[in-house]
Design an enzyme around this catalytic site. Structure first.
Site, mmCIF file in Angstrom:
data_model
loop_
_atom_site.group_PDB
_atom_site.id
_atom_site.type_symbol
_atom_site.label_atom_id
_atom_site.label_comp_id
_atom_site.label_asym_id
_atom_site.label_seq_id
_atom_site.Cartn_x
_atom_site.Cartn_y
_atom_site.Cartn_z
ATOM 1 N N ARG A 106 -20.799 -9.114 -17.921
ATOM 2 C CA ARG A 106 -21.493 -10.102 -18.722
ATOM 3 C C ARG A 106 -22.606 -10.346 -18.132
ATOM 4 O O ARG A 106 -22.678 -10.900 -17.170
ATOM 5 C CB ARG A 106 -20.753 -11.218 -19.138
ATOM 6 C CG ARG A 106 -21.095 -12.032 -20.588
ATOM 7 C CD ARG A 106 -20.226 -13.383 -20.721
ATOM 8 N NE ARG A 106 -20.692 -14.213 -19.416
ATOM 9 C CZ ARG A 106 -19.588 -14.844 -18.681
ATOM 10 N NH1 ARG A 106 -18.517 -15.025 -19.204
ATOM 11 N NH2 ARG A 106 -20.259 -15.636 -17.846
ATOM 12 N N SER A 123 -15.345 -13.996 -18.604
ATOM 13 C CA SER A 123 -14.091 -14.474 -19.545
ATOM 14 C C SER A 123 -14.895 -14.969 -20.874
ATOM 15 O O SER A 123 -16.303 -14.866 -21.200
ATOM 16 C CB SER A 123 -13.407 -15.538 -18.909
ATOM 17 O OG SER A 123 -14.372 -16.682 -18.574
ATOM 18 N N LYS A 156 -24.299 -11.689 -5.499
ATOM 19 C CA LYS A 156 -25.708 -12.352 -5.763
ATOM 20 C C LYS A 156 -26.559 -11.684 -4.485
ATOM 21 O O LYS A 156 -27.980 -11.545 -4.899
ATOM 22 C CB LYS A 156 -25.673 -13.879 -5.091
ATOM 23 C CG LYS A 156 -24.560 -14.479 -5.949
ATOM 24 C CD LYS A 156 -25.039 -15.132 -7.155
ATOM 25 C CE LYS A 156 -23.972 -16.198 -7.914
ATOM 26 N NZ LYS A 156 -22.760 -15.548 -8.374
ATOM 27 N N LYS A 178 -27.781 -20.075 -3.606
ATOM 28 C CA LYS A 178 -26.730 -19.386 -4.172
ATOM 29 C C LYS A 178 -25.960 -18.690 -2.988
ATOM 30 O O LYS A 178 -26.444 -17.750 -2.356
ATOM 31 C CB LYS A 178 -26.895 -18.511 -5.128
ATOM 32 C CG LYS A 178 -27.617 -18.919 -6.386
ATOM 33 C CD LYS A 178 -27.457 -18.101 -7.446
ATOM 34 C CE LYS A 178 -28.115 -18.558 -8.812
ATOM 35 N NZ LYS A 178 -27.950 -17.791 -10.103
ATOM 36 N N GLY A 233 -17.791 -18.195 -10.342
ATOM 37 C CA GLY A 233 -16.808 -19.071 -10.847
ATOM 38 C C GLY A 233 -17.521 -20.417 -11.244
ATOM 39 O O GLY A 233 -16.653 -21.473 -11.956
ATOM 40 N N ARG A 244 -22.899 -20.512 -24.053
ATOM 41 C CA ARG A 244 -22.397 -21.903 -23.343
ATOM 42 C C ARG A 244 -23.343 -22.793 -23.229
ATOM 43 O O ARG A 244 -24.590 -22.407 -22.924
ATOM 44 C CB ARG A 244 -21.735 -21.349 -22.161
ATOM 45 C CG ARG A 244 -20.494 -20.511 -22.108
ATOM 46 C CD ARG A 244 -19.956 -19.993 -20.568
ATOM 47 N NE ARG A 244 -21.138 -19.256 -20.189
ATOM 48 C CZ ARG A 244 -21.252 -18.959 -18.637
ATOM 49 N NH1 ARG A 244 -20.331 -19.314 -17.890
ATOM 50 N NH2 ARG A 244 -22.325 -18.349 -18.365
#
Ligand code: ADP
Ligand code: MG
Length: 474
Positions: free
Chosen positions: A125, A151, A305, A364, A369, A450
């Protein structure tokens, strides 16, 4: 960005009525999660958090994100087959990041033994935010590509119906008819089914490798049920079960308590907390097997990353995908600024810039998650502390994306109904299947929007920050 619901968003009575309808519609549609109190049983469930209103998404950027997905599928697949690139890119990271190092060790080990796996399945994704320029125009900026356990393809297959109903309740029947159908659960299942078929054993099962605590089980069930509809048997097992009951035969076929496994679909295994010594051994067993792993360990590493940051370096994409200048241009057009913190002058310079102006950046680590990135003052403090130590190389820096907020209501069980300033993140699901060197499937499989309140810098739905949404194209 346009605010299509300006007239209703402050109408308290209308909002209250619509919210009550919305919650029941979500429960009826199966937009569900297990509760924090009873995470192991489905006796008591609640709705997964979602927005009351669909959020405005610029149509051109939405189409741009879909149009580049097959390119990203190709790219991830190419990286996963390029040992030299993975080795060079992750060399500095694995010196300081134990988790990436352990994954890399398994990767090297299975390559040395020789791959038994011949069919490859990628489900990823690619996530984006809409960066708002000084002149008010928005640009599509990639946040990251998730190559493991991406997810919410299941639950989000059901949110458009909920939002359609909400708009009707609010008197927006015409607008309701414009919400796009979206079924990533089906698209993901098509990929898994194709891999299962190419594996070539009617009796073999698909194994979902699941977490110890499975609050998001309904999201996974949506995909499982699509497979059962195609008469493909699905089992759910944890690493612990694999350690206790998994075995390989002489040709490295994987068996779980007597059943041959054709496809292992990981919904676990992407953070260090998922592993103890036994689970690492189970992971190695799975990776050594002939079964189709989704993803295989190389593809998981392709989603780090550090790899993302190296992809933004001039010339890297050209090396990975020779002869594909158009695909490269499409992908590069979505990249935000990404910077290496490896030891040396380049890293020193960008570290100093970020310490001086932390609000321009996101720091990062190599984690997935949600909830791991550092922003603002915290970014400055951490970078100040590690700027002269090798630990610095376990992080990358990225330009901070600044989207235009819009008003919405985030519906969460046991939370008051209140208006929030929100920003959204669009994800496009990609699915591909490769048999040997031949790509037999490469497609975009649907989207996920989202949305979160602007006071949260980081975090996804599972992390309790973002909620499910539906794009309303403007
Ligand atoms: P994770 O693997 O933990 O999901 P992400 O890179 O997706 O890591 O970052 C987590 C969240 O942090 C994103 O969902 C987004 O809300 C926010 N975020 C990440 N990168 C940026 C960025 N460059 N600018 C603004 N927000 C970001
Ligand atoms: Mg993310």
């Amino acid at each position: 960005m346009a605010a299509p619901w300006r007239d209703v968003v402050r109408d308290a009575a209308a909002v209250r009525e619509a919210a009550a309808v919305a919650v029941d519609a979500a429960l009826l549609a199966g937009v569900l999660m297990r509760t924090g109190e009873q995470p192991h049983a489905s006796d008591v469930v609640n709705y997964a958090p979602f927005t009351l209103l669909p959020s405005a998404v610029p149509q051109d950027l939405f189409e741009q994100a879909y149009a580049v997905q097959q390119d990203f599928n190709l790219l991830v697949d190419a990286i996963s087959q390029n040992k030299e690139f993975l080795q060079q890119t992750l060399a500095s990271t694995i010196k300081v990041d134990d988790f990436t190092a352990r994954l890399f060790r398994i990767y090297t080990q299975v390559l040395e033994e020789g791959l038994a796996q011949t069919v490859f399945l990628g489900i990823n994704r690619s996530d984006y935010m809409f960066d708002c320029g000084l002149d008010g125009t928005a640009a599509l900026r990639q946040i990251e590509i998730n190559t493991i356990a991406a997810s919410f393809g299941g639950l989000t297959s059901r949110t458009a119906d909920v939002h359609r109903l909400v708009l009707k309740v609010l008197g927006k029947t015409e607008e309701a008819s414009h919400l796009l159908p979206n079924n990533p659960a089906k698209g993901l299942a098509l990929g898994i089914a194709k891999a299962w078929e190419l594996y070539g054993s009617q009796r073999a099962v698909v194994m979902f490798l699941v977490e110890e605590v499975q609050r998001n089980i309904f999201d996974q069930r949506c995909v499982e049920n699509e497979l059962w509809n195609r008469n493909i048997r699905v089992i759910r097992r944890r690493f612990r079960d694999v350690f206790e009951q998994g075995s390989l035969d002489a040709s490295r076929r994987l068996y779980m308590d007597g059943q041959e496994v054709a496809v292992v679909y990981y919904r676990e295994g992407y953070v260090p907390q998922n592993y103890d010594q036994q689970n690492w051994e189970a992971r190695l067993l799975l990776e050594r097997s002939r079964a189709v792993k989704c993803p295989d360990i190389a593809t998981q590493l392709a989603g780090t990353k550090k790899v993302q940051q190296e992809l933004s370096r001039p010339g890297t994409l050209e090396k990975l995908l020779p002869g594909r200048p158009e695909a490269i241009a499409r992908m590069r057009a979505t990249f935000a600024g990404l910077y290496s913190l490896d030891e040396g002058e380049e890293g020193d310079r960008i570290a100093a810039t970020a310490i001086a102006d932390p609000d321009r950046f996101v720091l990062k680590p190599q984690r997935e998650g949600g909830g791991n990135n550092l922003y603002g003052e915290e970014l400055r403090q951490v970078l100040e502390k590690i700027k002269d130590s090798p630990e610095r190389t376990s992080y990358i820096l990225m330009d901070k994306i600044k989207p235009q907020p819009a008003l919405n209501y985030l519906l969460r069980a046991h939370s008051p109904l209140q208006v929030s300033e929100c920003i959204s993140e669009l994800g496009i699901f990609g699915v591909y299947v490769r048999q040997g060197q031949e790509l037999v499937m490469n497609r975009a499989a649907g989207h996920l929007l989202r949305t979160k309140a602007i006071e949260h810098a980081d975090g996804g739905v599972a992390a309790g920050v973002a909620v499910l949404d539906t794009p309303y194209l403007v």
